[in-house]
Design a protein around this motif. Sequence first.
Motif, mmCIF file in Angstrom:
data_model
loop_
_atom_site.group_PDB
_atom_site.id
_atom_site.type_symbol
_atom_site.label_atom_id
_atom_site.label_comp_id
_atom_site.label_asym_id
_atom_site.label_seq_id
_atom_site.Cartn_x
_atom_site.Cartn_y
_atom_site.Cartn_z
ATOM 1 N N THR A 79 0.805 16.368 29.009
ATOM 2 C CA THR A 79 0.281 15.476 30.045
ATOM 3 C C THR A 79 -0.113 16.189 31.328
ATOM 4 O O THR A 79 -1.245 16.027 31.816
ATOM 5 C CB THR A 79 1.303 14.349 30.335
ATOM 6 O OG1 THR A 79 1.310 13.444 29.234
ATOM 7 C CG2 THR A 79 0.944 13.596 31.600
ATOM 8 N N VAL A 82 -3.306 18.256 30.700
ATOM 9 C CA VAL A 82 -4.494 17.418 30.542
ATOM 10 C C VAL A 82 -4.998 16.939 31.900
ATOM 11 O O VAL A 82 -6.197 17.006 32.196
ATOM 12 C CB VAL A 82 -4.182 16.205 29.630
ATOM 13 C CG1 VAL A 82 -5.332 15.192 29.660
ATOM 14 C CG2 VAL A 82 -3.923 16.652 28.200
ATOM 15 N N TYR A 83 -4.080 16.488 32.738
ATOM 16 C CA TYR A 83 -4.455 15.999 34.076
ATOM 17 C C TYR A 83 -5.102 17.121 34.886
ATOM 18 O O TYR A 83 -6.157 16.922 35.511
ATOM 19 C CB TYR A 83 -3.217 15.463 34.789
ATOM 20 C CG TYR A 83 -3.509 14.812 36.127
ATOM 21 C CD1 TYR A 83 -3.903 13.483 36.203
ATOM 22 C CD2 TYR A 83 -3.379 15.530 37.321
ATOM 23 C CE1 TYR A 83 -4.163 12.876 37.427
ATOM 24 C CE2 TYR A 83 -3.641 14.935 38.547
ATOM 25 C CZ TYR A 83 -4.029 13.603 38.594
ATOM 26 O OH TYR A 83 -4.281 13.009 39.806
ATOM 27 N N VAL A 86 -8.660 17.956 33.487
ATOM 28 C CA VAL A 86 -9.656 16.922 33.796
ATOM 29 C C VAL A 86 -9.999 16.934 35.282
ATOM 30 O O VAL A 86 -11.169 16.771 35.653
ATOM 31 C CB VAL A 86 -9.148 15.535 33.361
ATOM 32 C CG1 VAL A 86 -10.105 14.440 33.821
ATOM 33 C CG2 VAL A 86 -8.995 15.474 31.841
ATOM 34 N N PHE A 119 -12.780 10.555 31.021
ATOM 35 C CA PHE A 119 -11.505 11.139 30.595
ATOM 36 C C PHE A 119 -10.505 11.198 31.752
ATOM 37 O O PHE A 119 -9.310 11.386 31.532
ATOM 38 C CB PHE A 119 -11.749 12.532 30.009
ATOM 39 C CG PHE A 119 -12.571 12.500 28.754
ATOM 40 C CD1 PHE A 119 -11.976 12.235 27.523
ATOM 41 C CD2 PHE A 119 -13.946 12.689 28.801
ATOM 42 C CE1 PHE A 119 -12.730 12.180 26.363
ATOM 43 C CE2 PHE A 119 -14.717 12.623 27.645
ATOM 44 C CZ PHE A 119 -14.104 12.373 26.423
ATOM 45 N N GLY A 120 -11.014 11.025 32.977
ATOM 46 C CA GLY A 120 -10.119 10.952 34.130
ATOM 47 C C GLY A 120 -9.183 9.761 34.036
ATOM 48 O O GLY A 120 -8.028 9.818 34.481
ATOM 49 N N ALA A 123 -6.384 10.805 31.581
ATOM 50 C CA ALA A 123 -5.477 11.774 32.198
ATOM 51 C C ALA A 123 -4.589 11.111 33.239
ATOM 52 O O ALA A 123 -3.386 11.398 33.330
ATOM 53 C CB ALA A 123 -6.280 12.909 32.832
ATOM 54 N N THR A 124 -5.165 10.209 34.019
ATOM 55 C CA THR A 124 -4.401 9.523 35.064
ATOM 56 C C THR A 124 -3.351 8.599 34.454
ATOM 57 O O THR A 124 -2.210 8.542 34.937
ATOM 58 C CB THR A 124 -5.343 8.720 35.979
ATOM 59 O OG1 THR A 124 -6.308 9.608 36.542
ATOM 60 C CG2 THR A 124 -4.568 8.038 37.096
ATOM 61 N N LEU A 126 -1.875 8.938 31.605
ATOM 62 C CA LEU A 126 -0.811 9.771 31.030
ATOM 63 C C LEU A 126 0.130 10.290 32.111
ATOM 64 O O LEU A 126 1.353 10.177 31.991
ATOM 65 C CB LEU A 126 -1.425 10.942 30.257
ATOM 66 C CG LEU A 126 -1.974 10.632 28.862
ATOM 67 C CD1 LEU A 126 -2.762 11.828 28.329
ATOM 68 C CD2 LEU A 126 -0.841 10.296 27.895
ATOM 69 N N LEU A 127 -0.451 10.865 33.188
ATOM 70 C CA LEU A 127 0.413 11.458 34.217
ATOM 71 C C LEU A 127 1.159 10.386 35.006
ATOM 72 O O LEU A 127 2.321 10.583 35.381
ATOM 73 C CB LEU A 127 -0.400 12.338 35.171
ATOM 74 C CG LEU A 127 0.455 13.187 36.126
ATOM 75 C CD1 LEU A 127 1.312 14.172 35.331
ATOM 76 C CD2 LEU A 127 -0.412 13.942 37.119
ATOM 77 N N TYR A 361 2.575 3.307 29.894
ATOM 78 C CA TYR A 361 1.286 3.756 29.378
ATOM 79 C C TYR A 361 0.510 2.583 28.768
ATOM 80 O O TYR A 361 -0.706 2.454 28.975
ATOM 81 C CB TYR A 361 1.478 4.859 28.340
ATOM 82 C CG TYR A 361 0.168 5.359 27.775
ATOM 83 C CD1 TYR A 361 -0.608 6.265 28.489
ATOM 84 C CD2 TYR A 361 -0.301 4.902 26.543
ATOM 85 C CE1 TYR A 361 -1.821 6.712 27.993
ATOM 86 C CE2 TYR A 361 -1.514 5.335 26.044
ATOM 87 C CZ TYR A 361 -2.276 6.245 26.767
ATOM 88 O OH TYR A 361 -3.482 6.665 26.278
ATOM 89 N N SER A 403 -13.096 8.347 25.009
ATOM 90 C CA SER A 403 -11.983 8.232 25.968
ATOM 91 C C SER A 403 -11.213 6.933 25.753
ATOM 92 O O SER A 403 -9.978 6.921 25.778
ATOM 93 C CB SER A 403 -12.495 8.320 27.403
ATOM 94 O OG SER A 403 -13.350 7.233 27.716
#
Length: 424
Positions: A79, A82-83, A86, A119-120, A123-124, A126-127, A361, A403
């Motif tokens: 995670t 990935v963040y 991206v 994809f942002g 990533a957001t 997930l984090l 999530y 995405s």
Amino acid sequence: MNSTKNSFLGRIDWITIVLWLALCLIGLFNIYAAAYNPQHPEIFNLSTNYGKQTLYIFTALIIGFSILIIDQRFFISITPIVYALVMLLLIVVLFVGKNVNGNQSWIDLGFFRLQPSEFGKLATCLLLSYYLNTQANKTPNLTSLAVAASIVLLPVILIKLQPDTGSALVFFSLIFVFYREGYVNTKLLLLGGLAIVLFVFALILENEWILIGIIFAICTILAYFYRSKQKHILNIALLCLASSVYVLSVDFVWENILEQHQRNRIEILLGKVHDPLDQGYNLNQSQIAIGSGQLFGKGYLQGTQTKYNFVPEQSTDFIFCTIGEEWGFVGSVTVVALYIFLLFRIIHIAERQRTAFARIYSYCVASILFFHFFINLSMTIGLVPIIGIPLPFVSYGGSSLWSFTILLFIMLKFDSTRKGLSPN
């Protein structure tokens, strides 16, 4: 029977996958109608949008089912990486991005145009889930709220610099995740709704002092009813003051933050400007297309607005126009019902999770999909300004489809393993 239910395939939520696939196929058939070329009628022709979308759906299937066979701990462990990657892409696109319709949002890879902002969202989500999971057993406080808000605001700032206001606004839908996890209360949500209402009224009324007068009158009435409670009177006075200052700041936001094309769209939506041949062209043609479909539609490939390309961006942002014109009210309601069913299904999945990460999530997924669905449909019928965001799984585009698919299937992976996980 029990062995089947406890097997890997039995633990997957197939209802959600069927809904996902149904929306993808609906999208493909309508993209075919919107971009139909008699000289290239083959649906697998890669020189056409529908041919490319067929390939995108096929690869999305592979991506989705690949996610289902990967250990769920892998997604948690990568995670932060990935963040970071991206966010790096969102910075890179500002320098090397391809400008399309005024937005520098795409990285041209030759064979494919990558849109990092899509994809942002993944990533957001997930984090944000990763961080809030570490705070799950703690009482929400300002420090944890600030960190979580920073995770969301960083991509918002980078995307706004492109400038892609529509994609940036999507991230604010995650306020529902903060609400579900106790970081935002009902009063704050109501204040947010009040801010939107005041902003609209400040634009409609020619003189903002009229609105301030209305605010003062309402607060005076409330103060009268709560005159015996000093605490409430103080809160009402502060609300009155804050609302008045906010209304006076609307002009500054209007002139210095919103771009000209955004101001034009809002003015058309509010009825302050009537311009069906220029700034209001997209909305006008969209409403004509949807309204002309009537109850059962004109028939597949029979839509005149669609066939003669009267609606711009009809394969992407305005794909719902094709559905409305060719499938009519019945077809439109069917598509809306599929989305509502999918959203309720995701919320049901969220509430049955045994870990905070999976629950948070799942609510992120629901928030993002709801915002896209609601705003896209609303802008095609004139309820909100046109901000240019796709309809999930239905609009044309590889970046958005992949995405959204990854977003959804990671949730399904966590759900399929929930019985083997310990709650936090």
